[in-house]
Scaffold this motif. Structure first.
Motif, PDB file in Angstrom:
ATOM      1  N   PRO A 184       0.818  -1.192   0.000  1.00 45.11           N
ATOM      2  CA  PRO A 184       0.000   0.000   0.000  1.00 45.11           C
ATOM      3  C   PRO A 184       0.872   1.271   0.000  1.00 45.11           C
ATOM      4  O   PRO A 184       1.861   1.361   0.718  1.00 45.11           O
ATOM      5  N   LEU A 185       0.481   2.234  -0.833  1.00 46.63           N
ATOM      6  CA  LEU A 185       1.077   3.567  -0.835  1.00 46.63           C
ATOM      7  C   LEU A 185      -0.069   4.570  -0.784  1.00 46.63           C
ATOM      8  O   LEU A 185      -0.875   4.640  -1.706  1.00 46.63           O
ATOM      9  N   TYR A 186      -0.152   5.315   0.307  1.00 45.24           N
ATOM     10  CA  TYR A 186      -1.257   6.251   0.496  1.00 45.24           C
ATOM     11  C   TYR A 186      -0.864   7.694   0.211  1.00 45.24           C
ATOM     12  O   TYR A 186      -1.732   8.533   0.004  1.00 45.24           O
ATOM     13  N   ARG A 187       0.437   7.974   0.208  1.00 44.20           N
ATOM     14  CA  ARG A 187       0.877   9.359   0.049  1.00 44.20           C
ATOM     15  C   ARG A 187       1.794   9.517  -1.168  1.00 44.20           C
ATOM     16  O   ARG A 187       2.666  10.373  -1.211  1.00 44.20           O
ATOM     17  N   PHE A 188       1.585   8.657  -2.148  1.00 44.36           N
ATOM     18  CA  PHE A 188       2.332   8.718  -3.399  1.00 44.36           C
ATOM     19  C   PHE A 188       1.324   8.604  -4.538  1.00 44.36           C
ATOM     20  O   PHE A 188       0.779   7.529  -4.778  1.00 44.36           O
ATOM     21  N   PHE A 189       1.030   9.719  -5.178  1.00 46.79           N
ATOM     22  CA  PHE A 189       0.054   9.772  -6.263  1.00 46.79           C
ATOM     23  C   PHE A 189      -1.255   9.052  -5.902  1.00 46.79           C
ATOM     24  O   PHE A 189      -1.689   8.140  -6.628  1.00 46.79           O
ATOM     25  N   PRO A 190      -1.881   9.438  -4.775  1.00 43.75           N
ATOM     26  CA  PRO A 190      -3.135   8.788  -4.386  1.00 43.75           C
ATOM     27  C   PRO A 190      -4.200   8.938  -5.461  1.00 43.75           C
ATOM     28  O   PRO A 190      -4.288   9.954  -6.156  1.00 43.75           O
ATOM     29  N   GLY A 191      -4.977   7.875  -5.611  1.00 47.61           N
ATOM     30  CA  GLY A 191      -6.033   7.858  -6.608  1.00 47.61           C
ATOM     31  C   GLY A 191      -5.600   7.368  -7.972  1.00 47.61           C
ATOM     32  O   GLY A 191      -6.433   7.206  -8.866  1.00 47.61           O
ATOM     33  N   SER A 192      -4.313   7.100  -8.136  1.00 44.03           N
ATOM     34  CA  SER A 192      -3.805   6.631  -9.421  1.00 44.03           C
ATOM     35  C   SER A 192      -3.802   5.106  -9.465  1.00 44.03           C
ATOM     36  O   SER A 192      -4.047   4.417  -8.474  1.00 44.03           O
ATOM     37  N   MET A 193      -3.495   4.587 -10.648  1.00 48.23           N
ATOM     38  CA  MET A 193      -3.351   3.152 -10.861  1.00 48.23           C
ATOM     39  C   MET A 193      -1.885   2.845 -11.162  1.00 48.23           C
ATOM     40  O   MET A 193      -1.126   3.727 -11.586  1.00 48.23           O
ATOM     41  N   ILE A 194      -1.506   1.576 -10.955  1.00 51.63           N
ATOM     42  CA  ILE A 194      -0.133   1.177 -11.269  1.00 51.63           C
ATOM     43  C   ILE A 194      -0.129  -0.273 -11.745  1.00 51.63           C
ATOM     44  O   ILE A 194      -0.873  -1.114 -11.220  1.00 51.63           O
TER      45      ILE A 194
ATOM     46  N   ALA B  93       7.735  -1.967 -19.920  1.00 48.64           N
ATOM     47  CA  ALA B  93       7.610  -0.509 -19.973  1.00 48.64           C
ATOM     48  C   ALA B  93       6.564  -0.081 -20.994  1.00 48.64           C
ATOM     49  O   ALA B  93       5.749   0.820 -20.743  1.00 48.64           O
ATOM     50  N   GLU B  94       6.563  -0.729 -22.146  1.00 53.29           N
ATOM     51  CA  GLU B  94       5.594  -0.393 -23.192  1.00 53.29           C
ATOM     52  C   GLU B  94       4.168  -0.721 -22.750  1.00 53.29           C
ATOM     53  O   GLU B  94       3.225   0.019 -23.043  1.00 53.29           O
ATOM     54  N   LYS B  95       4.016  -1.827 -22.044  1.00 55.65           N
ATOM     55  CA  LYS B  95       2.707  -2.199 -21.517  1.00 55.65           C
ATOM     56  C   LYS B  95       2.215  -1.148 -20.521  1.00 55.65           C
ATOM     57  O   LYS B  95       1.035  -0.744 -20.547  1.00 55.65           O
ATOM     58  N   ALA B  96       3.133  -0.695 -19.668  1.00 57.90           N
ATOM     59  CA  ALA B  96       2.777   0.329 -18.688  1.00 57.90           C
ATOM     60  C   ALA B  96       2.315   1.605 -19.385  1.00 57.90           C
ATOM     61  O   ALA B  96       1.299   2.209 -19.005  1.00 57.90           O
ATOM     62  N   LEU B  97       3.036   2.010 -20.413  1.00 55.60           N
ATOM     63  CA  LEU B  97       2.679   3.229 -21.138  1.00 55.60           C
ATOM     64  C   LEU B  97       1.323   3.091 -21.831  1.00 55.60           C
ATOM     65  O   LEU B  97       0.534   4.044 -21.872  1.00 55.60           O
TER      66      LEU B  97
ATOM     67  N   ALA C 157      -1.594   4.086 -19.655  1.00 54.42           N
ATOM     68  CA  ALA C 157      -1.675   5.452 -19.139  1.00 54.42           C
ATOM     69  C   ALA C 157      -3.079   6.045 -19.284  1.00 54.42           C
ATOM     70  O   ALA C 157      -3.552   6.751 -18.379  1.00 54.42           O
ATOM     71  N   PRO C 158      -3.811   5.770 -20.385  1.00 57.19           N
ATOM     72  CA  PRO C 158      -5.181   6.303 -20.491  1.00 57.19           C
ATOM     73  C   PRO C 158      -6.123   5.793 -19.401  1.00 57.19           C
ATOM     74  O   PRO C 158      -7.173   6.397 -19.160  1.00 57.19           O
ATOM     75  N   ARG C 159      -5.748   4.700 -18.753  1.00 56.23           N
ATOM     76  CA  ARG C 159      -6.563   4.157 -17.659  1.00 56.23           C
ATOM     77  C   ARG C 159      -6.079   4.625 -16.293  1.00 56.23           C
ATOM     78  O   ARG C 159      -6.475   4.097 -15.263  1.00 56.23           O
ATOM     79  N   GLY C 160      -5.209   5.619 -16.294  1.00 58.32           N
ATOM     80  CA  GLY C 160      -4.729   6.191 -15.040  1.00 58.32           C
ATOM     81  C   GLY C 160      -3.435   5.606 -14.539  1.00 58.32           C
ATOM     82  O   GLY C 160      -2.997   5.932 -13.420  1.00 58.32           O
ATOM     83  N   ASN C 161      -2.785   4.740 -15.339  1.00 57.24           N
ATOM     84  CA  ASN C 161      -1.547   4.108 -14.885  1.00 57.24           C
ATOM     85  C   ASN C 161      -0.391   5.100 -14.858  1.00 57.24           C
ATOM     86  O   ASN C 161      -0.176   5.857 -15.809  1.00 57.24           O
ATOM     87  N   ILE C 162       0.374   5.075 -13.765  1.00 55.28           N
ATOM     88  CA  ILE C 162       1.519   5.979 -13.640  1.00 55.28           C
ATOM     89  C   ILE C 162       2.852   5.264 -13.805  1.00 55.28           C
ATOM     90  O   ILE C 162       3.898   5.904 -13.844  1.00 55.28           O
ATOM     91  N   GLY C 163       2.851   3.912 -13.896  1.00 58.18           N
ATOM     92  CA  GLY C 163       4.120   3.208 -14.036  1.00 58.18           C
ATOM     93  C   GLY C 163       4.025   1.745 -13.673  1.00 58.18           C
ATOM     94  O   GLY C 163       3.009   1.093 -13.923  1.00 58.18           O
ATOM     95  N   VAL C 164       5.079   1.218 -13.049  1.00 53.81           N
ATOM     96  CA  VAL C 164       5.164  -0.206 -12.710  1.00 53.81           C
ATOM     97  C   VAL C 164       5.509  -0.375 -11.239  1.00 53.81           C
ATOM     98  O   VAL C 164       6.384   0.316 -10.700  1.00 53.81           O
ATOM     99  N   ALA C 165       4.822  -1.319 -10.582  1.00 57.02           N
ATOM    100  CA  ALA C 165       5.165  -1.748  -9.223  1.00 57.02           C
ATOM    101  C   ALA C 165       5.710  -3.163  -9.287  1.00 57.02           C
ATOM    102  O   ALA C 165       5.076  -4.056  -9.865  1.00 57.02           O
ATOM    103  N   TYR C 166       6.874  -3.372  -8.736  1.00 57.41           N
ATOM    104  CA  TYR C 166       7.511  -4.688  -8.676  1.00 57.41           C
ATOM    105  C   TYR C 166       7.116  -5.273  -7.323  1.00 57.41           C
ATOM    106  O   TYR C 166       7.533  -4.783  -6.266  1.00 57.41           O
ATOM    107  N   THR C 167       6.307  -6.336  -7.342  1.00 51.71           N
ATOM    108  CA  THR C 167       5.588  -6.739  -6.141  1.00 51.71           C
ATOM    109  C   THR C 167       5.167  -8.203  -6.211  1.00 51.71           C
ATOM    110  O   THR C 167       5.650  -8.954  -7.063  1.00 51.71           O
TER     111      THR C 167
END
Length: 281
Positions: A59-69, A107-111, A114-124
Motif C-alpha cells: 500500500p502507498l497512500y501518500r504517493f500519487f493517491p487515486g492513481s493506478m499502477i 515498460a511499453e505495456k505500462a505506457l 496510461a489512459p486508464r490512469g496508470n503511472i508506471g510499474v510496481a515490482y511486487t
C-alpha cells in the motif's frame, strides 16, 4: 574431493544468507542460480502475475493517491513467512508457470495503460529484489518513458543491491514485520538488514512502511511503541501501515487479528508518527 567442490561453488551476495551454490543449484530464495560460475536470476523477466491495481493496494497512500499502477510479480523470496498471502508464487521455484516479459515490453505495456490512469510499474507480489537485475533494467526502461517505478519489498537484501536499484525507484513500501530480532529470525529474515534498508531508502526516495500485526507474535504495546519511535527517528512523516492478519498458508489455525488490536496499535503509533493507517479492517 571437498576442496574441488568448494572451488566449484559461488557465493551469492544478494542478501544476508550469502548462499554458497554449486553449479546448477539455487539459493534459499529459489530464484538465483549458479550458472557457469556466475550467480544469475533464474526468474529474470519470468512473470507469474501482471495486473493494474490502485496505488493504495501496494500500500502507498501518500504517493500519487487515486492513481493506478501496473503490478508485476515473479517467483521466489528469501523469507518464509508462514502467513504469506502470495505463497503460491513467493515460495515457488523455476518449475512454476511463467510468461517472459522483457524490460522493454513491460515498460511499453505500462505506457499503453496510461489512459486508464496508470503511472508506471510496481515490482511486487513475490520478493522483487531477488531479481534486482530485472527491476533495475525494467525501471530504466519505464523511467525513459516518463513513468514511475515502485518496489514493494521485505527489505532483507544487502545494501549493495539497494544502492544499485534506488537511482531508478520513485517509491518503496518496505515491510517491517515487527521489532524484535527473535520474530525476524523465525520468519527467515534479518532485523538489522531491513532497518538499514529503510534508513538508506528514506534518504533517496519516497518510503512507506507496513507492519502486519499477528496475534501473540508482534502485537505487544511496547513493541508497537518501539517500532513507531524508531521509524519517527528517521522521519516523522514516513507513513506507517498497520495491517490486520488473516489466517493463510501455514497459519490457518490462528485467528484473525482483532480489529480493536489494529486500532489500538494505530493509536499508539500516532504518538510518534504523523501518518499511520489501519489496513485490512
Amino acid at each position: 574431493m571437498e576442496s574441488v567442490e568448494s572451488e566449484m561453488r559461488v557465493t551469492c551476495d544478494t542478501c544476508f544468507y550469502r548462499c554458497s551454490l554449486a553449479e546448477g543449484r539455487t539459493g534459499k530464495c529459489r530464484a538465483r542460480i549458479n550458472s557457469g560460475g556466475n550467480i544469475v536470476p533464474l526468474n529474470y523477466g519470468r512473470l507469474t502475475a501482471l495486473a493494474l491495481d490502485p496505488i493504495e493496494k501496494k500500500p502507498l497512500y501518500r504517493f500519487f493517491p487515486g492513481s493506478m499502477i501496473l503490478s508485476a510479480g515473479s517467483f521466489g523470496c528469501n523469507m518464509h513467512c508462514p502467513f504469506c498471502q502470495n505463497a503460491e508464487i513467493s515460495q515457488s521455484g523455476g518449475d512454476i508457470e511463467t510468461a517472459y516479459v522483457s524490460p522493454e515490453s513491460l515498460a511499453e505495456k505500462a505506457l499503453s495503460l496510461a489512459p486508464r490512469g496508470n503511472i508506471g510499474v510496481a515490482y511486487t507480489y513475490n520478493e522483487p529484489l531477488v531479481s534486482w537485475e530485472y527491476v533495475r533494467d525494467a525501471s530504466r526502461c519505464v523511467r525513459s518513458l516518463g513513468m514511475k517505478n515502485v518496489v514493494v519489498t521485505n527489505g532483507c537484501v544487502n545494501s549493495t543491491v539497494i544502492e544499485k536499484v534506488l537511482p531508478y525507484i520513485d517509491a518503496m513500501n518496505i515491510d517491517l514485520k515487527g521489532f524484535t530480532r527473535e520474530w525476524y529470525e523465525s520468519l527467515g529474515g534479518d532485523f538489522d538488514v531491513v532497518k538499514d534498508t529503510i534508513v538508506r531508502s528514506a534518504k533517496k526516495t519516497h518510503v512507506e512502511v507496513t507492519t502486519l500485526i499477528v496475534p501473540g507474535k508482534n502485537d505487544g504495546e511496547d513493541e508497537i511503541r518501539s517500532l513507531a519511535q524508531w521509524v519517527s527517528s528517521i522521519d516523522k512523516k514516513i507513513p506507517l501501515h498497520i495491517t490486520r492478519f488473516f489466517p493463510h498458508w501455514r497459519m490457518k489455525d490462528v485467528d484473525a487479528t482483532p480489529v480493536d488490536t489494529v486500532y489500538r496499535s494505530v493509536s499508539l503509533a500516532r504518538e510518534y508518527l504523523e501518518y499511520v493507517y489501519p489496513g485490512n479492517c
